[in-house]
Enzyme design. Sequence first.
Site, PDB file in Angstrom:
ATOM      1  N   GLU A 295       0.806  -1.225   0.000  1.00 21.84           N
ATOM      2  CA  GLU A 295       0.000   0.000   0.000  1.00 21.84           C
ATOM      3  C   GLU A 295       0.838   1.274   0.000  1.00 21.84           C
ATOM      4  OE1 GLU A 295      -0.579  -2.630   1.859  1.00 21.84           O
ATOM      5  OE2 GLU A 295      -2.693  -3.201   1.666  1.00 21.84           O
TER       6      GLU A 295
ATOM      7  N   PHE B  33     -11.434  -7.166  14.016  1.00 22.76           N
ATOM      8  CA  PHE B  33     -10.352  -7.628  13.148  1.00 22.76           C
ATOM      9  C   PHE B  33     -10.024  -6.542  12.117  1.00 22.76           C
ATOM     10  CE2 PHE B  33      -9.031  -9.920   9.220  1.00 22.76           C
ATOM     11  CZ  PHE B  33      -7.771 -10.293   9.681  1.00 22.76           C
ATOM     12  N   GLN B  34      -8.770  -6.215  12.004  1.00 20.92           N
ATOM     13  CA  GLN B  34      -8.271  -5.192  11.077  1.00 20.92           C
ATOM     14  C   GLN B  34      -8.881  -3.820  11.323  1.00 20.92           C
ATOM     15  OE1 GLN B  34      -8.371  -6.895   7.053  1.00 20.92           O
ATOM     16  NE2 GLN B  34      -6.292  -7.653   7.461  1.00 20.92           N
TER      17      GLN B  34
ATOM     18  N   LYS C 178     -17.508  -0.834   6.129  1.00 22.56           N
ATOM     19  CA  LYS C 178     -17.964  -1.825   5.157  1.00 22.56           C
ATOM     20  C   LYS C 178     -19.487  -1.847   5.020  1.00 22.56           C
ATOM     21  CE  LYS C 178     -17.286  -6.552   3.680  1.00 22.56           C
ATOM     22  NZ  LYS C 178     -16.561  -7.812   3.868  1.00 22.56           N
TER      23      LYS C 178
ATOM     24  N   MET D 121      24.266   8.986   1.733  1.00 22.27           N
ATOM     25  CA  MET D 121      24.099  10.272   2.418  1.00 22.27           C
ATOM     26  C   MET D 121      24.412  10.137   3.906  1.00 22.27           C
ATOM     27  SD  MET D 121      23.628  13.353   1.904  1.00 22.27           S
ATOM     28  CE  MET D 121      22.678  13.932   0.508  1.00 22.27           C
TER      29      MET D 121
HETATM   30  C1  LIG Z   1      12.418   5.715   4.928  1.00 23.11           C
HETATM   31  C2  LIG Z   1      13.701   6.387   5.243  1.00 23.11           C
HETATM   32  N1  LIG Z   1      14.556   5.851   6.161  1.00 23.11           N
HETATM   33  C3  LIG Z   1      15.722   6.455   6.438  1.00 23.11           C
HETATM   34  C4  LIG Z   1      16.085   7.610   5.807  1.00 23.11           C
HETATM   35  C5  LIG Z   1      17.405   8.289   6.149  1.00 23.11           C
HETATM   36  N2  LIG Z   1      18.274   8.298   4.966  1.00 23.11           N
HETATM   37  C6  LIG Z   1      18.417   9.395   4.184  1.00 23.11           C
HETATM   38  S1  LIG Z   1      19.420   9.135   2.897  1.00 23.11           S
HETATM   39  C7  LIG Z   1      19.740   7.565   3.366  1.00 23.11           C
HETATM   40  C8  LIG Z   1      20.670   6.683   2.573  1.00 23.11           C
HETATM   41  C9  LIG Z   1      20.119   6.369   1.236  1.00 23.11           C
HETATM   42  O1  LIG Z   1      20.966   5.432   0.617  1.00 23.11           O
HETATM   43  P1  LIG Z   1      20.833   5.104  -0.916  1.00 23.11           P
HETATM   44  O2  LIG Z   1      19.416   4.908  -1.282  1.00 23.11           O
HETATM   45  O3  LIG Z   1      21.761   3.997  -1.255  1.00 23.11           O
HETATM   46  O4  LIG Z   1      21.272   6.459  -1.602  1.00 23.11           O
HETATM   47  P2  LIG Z   1      22.688   7.201  -1.629  1.00 23.11           P
HETATM   48  O5  LIG Z   1      22.670   8.222  -0.550  1.00 23.11           O
HETATM   49  O6  LIG Z   1      23.756   6.164  -1.426  1.00 23.11           O
HETATM   50  O7  LIG Z   1      22.729   7.806  -2.973  1.00 23.11           O
HETATM   51  C10 LIG Z   1      19.059   7.264   4.554  1.00 23.11           C
HETATM   52  C11 LIG Z   1      19.137   5.974   5.259  1.00 23.11           C
HETATM   53  C12 LIG Z   1      15.158   8.152   4.892  1.00 23.11           C
HETATM   54  N3  LIG Z   1      15.383   9.301   4.252  1.00 23.11           N
HETATM   55  N4  LIG Z   1      14.010   7.514   4.608  1.00 23.11           N
END
Ligand SMILES: Cc1ncc(C[n+]2csc(CCOP(=O)(O)OP(=O)(O)O)c2C)c(N)n1
Lengths: 163, 572
Positions: B56, B118-119, B168, B481
């Site tokens: 979803e 439920f749900q 529902k 990042m």
């Molecule tokens: C759902 C979620 N969890 C954690 C983060 C924190 N976060 C920001 S950038 C990142 C790393 C992303 O890694 P990747 O997709 O490999 O991209 P890169 O930075 O290596 O280009 C994280 C964990 C986030 N933005 N969203």
Amino acid sequence: MRHIISILLENEAGALSRVAGLFSARAYNIESLTVAPTEDASMSRMTIVTRGSQDVVEQITKQLNKLVEVVKVVDLSEAEHIERELMLIKVRAGAKEREEMKRVADIFRGRVIDVSDHTYTIELTGDGAKLDAFIGAIDAGAIIETVRTGASGIGRGNRVLRV
Amino acid sequence: MDRVKGQLMTGAEIVVRCLQEEKVEYVFGYPGGSVLYIYDELFKQDEVKHVLVRHEQGAAHAADGYSRASNKVGVCLVTSGPGVTNAVTGIATAYMDSIPMVIISGQVPTHAIGLDAFQEVDTVGVTRPCVKHNFLVKDIKELASTIKKAFYLATTGRPGPVLVDIPKDITAASHEFLYPESVQIRSYSPVAKGHSGQIKKAVQLISEAKRPMIYTGGGVILSNASAQLTELTRTLGYPITNTLMGLGAYPATDKQFLGMPGMHGTYEANMAMQNCDVLLAVGARFDDRVIGNPKDFAKNPRKIIHIDIDPSSISKRVKVDVPIVGDVREVLDEMLKLLSARSNGVELEQWWKQIGQWRQKDCLHYDRDSALIKPQYVVEKLWEVTQGDAFVTSDVGQHQMWAAQFYRFDQPRRWINSGGLGTMGFGLPSAMGVQYANPGATVACVTGEASIQMCLQELSTCKQYRMPIKIVNLNNRYLGMVRQWQQIDYGSRYSESYMDALPDFVKVAEAYGHVGMRIDQPGDVEGALREAFAMKDRLVFLDFITDQTENVWPMVKAGKGLTEMLLGSEDL
Ligand SMILES: Cc1ncc(C[n+]2csc(CCOP(=O)(O)OP(=O)(O)O)c2C)c(N)n1
């Protein structure tokens, strides 16, 4: 600074939680909140007492206005207004204390609305400071229970809040 | 199909009829117990098409991407309980970026509400902080008018997601169907027109500016005001920057464009934001990622004009001098009427000269002779190969910033990313929505090996519906990042930021029935892109093995002033 904000909102399920949720989500402070339907049953009137800088209170009113169910918002403290709060206070009033308790209540224009052998229940209205003063004026040990409604407010004179 | 009004219908029929009345083409959703009557009605007609996602969250992101790329309302349909909670991330993502969306959720029958059925989940409560508004329909009489209101609220004023929760039993009950022609909500009256006195003041102020700067955000895209913005900017001959949410509002290839501002903005954009004497802010909200530390930002006594549809966005983080509440497009139209071309005075020339010097820093430079694939190079080549004409979605991380910096967007609604919430997992499902909104268009998803795995299951949806999305995976084997912040701020202690045990993405793509490619030589980048984009009817997963330690520059560290930029590793 303390601000007293009046809100007209749709009398719908969930409207109150939207307002309360807004305050907690944005870390605004709520000192008191009162709400009840108006003469038009489709609408409620809410009074919120909050504290915050001018900037914060400006954001509070703007954010409140954004809620779909909020019809109107006014910061009453921007101009002359009247505030009242109701307190019901149950105090120990045995034979010894009765007269004195009644006398203090009279001074504060309180009314004894329920009596038992050992207690009085006193009804008092006024602004918050007056209610505080009453509590200060009686013996702290005599207080059994207090209920306060929180402030309700209305603008003075021609200042009105309606649709 | 006949549109006889006042016909007796079940709640489920009413729901589907409302969607038809709203001219909804696609619903992104996932079935479950409480929405089975609605699914049954969907089955019986073919005006509203349903796209079956695999989670979803994907439904919400797809509806969101559809909306961003088309300016129509994105619609998603989910079941009660886990269906809704799975969608919450997607709803919050849309909310933070003010995307018009309608979410229809099933709920347990009215008589079971509150009994821990439920749900059952308190959907209105769970979603309240991340929707513009939501409704629980308790009476079938209100069903049609509530759905009408939902579409109205989602699209007017500052747009946003609106959820309608339908028990529902209401979908099973019957009532006569009457779709309201219009909606009146006494407590809701967004302003469109700006205050004419304020507009005059603003025009006066910008006309007299010596060091002007135009700064625009997502509001320009949302109100479809790119043409007005472009005309205004060209008439004045002023420098302009678009935020991450606003890219494409003004052509990025134009010489007046200074690039993106903010944490990973260009040197010239940030310097101009800080040193201008008049700042015209349009549909932007002075976000912390854009202006850095607000105290530092306020140090320069510039005059600020701020146009925004949402009064609460004005003077929220930065005090402004000329606030104008109104729809950006209408306000810009009014301004254009009052504006005349600005003669290129000495002062303006001086200002451009200064900007030219800032530009000479060439702040987006990177090592072009590296033996490793540089992620920036991949995005540059992507731009070339797609002739700057693709719809590009992204996830969150370094790759997102490189896409924003190096893919030069010349048109609005081409750059689709989660700016406000920063949701990893957004890229692929939103690309599905983008593809539905623009069948036949080139759609690329620039992602990272971590982000793509957050909604990877949607590869299956892409197969089922033959979506020829091109996934550009900038695979640095790191939560890049996070690694960058750990390198700069946490003494290179790379706590849990290495993605161990990565799958073979080529095999993953193939397992889902797609084409997979792995590219690890710089010399192969362009050829691979050309080959992939030539496959018009296939999804291609391009796994680029990039330089593992590349960082995004420039960088303004969180909490710092906008001009305290690190321009490269030499500044560390
Ligand atoms: C759902 C979620 N969890 C954690 C983060 C924190 N976060 C920001 S950038 C990142 C790393 C992303 O890694 P990747 O997709 O490999 O991209 P890169 O930075 O290596 O280009 C994280 C964990 C986030 N933005 N969203």
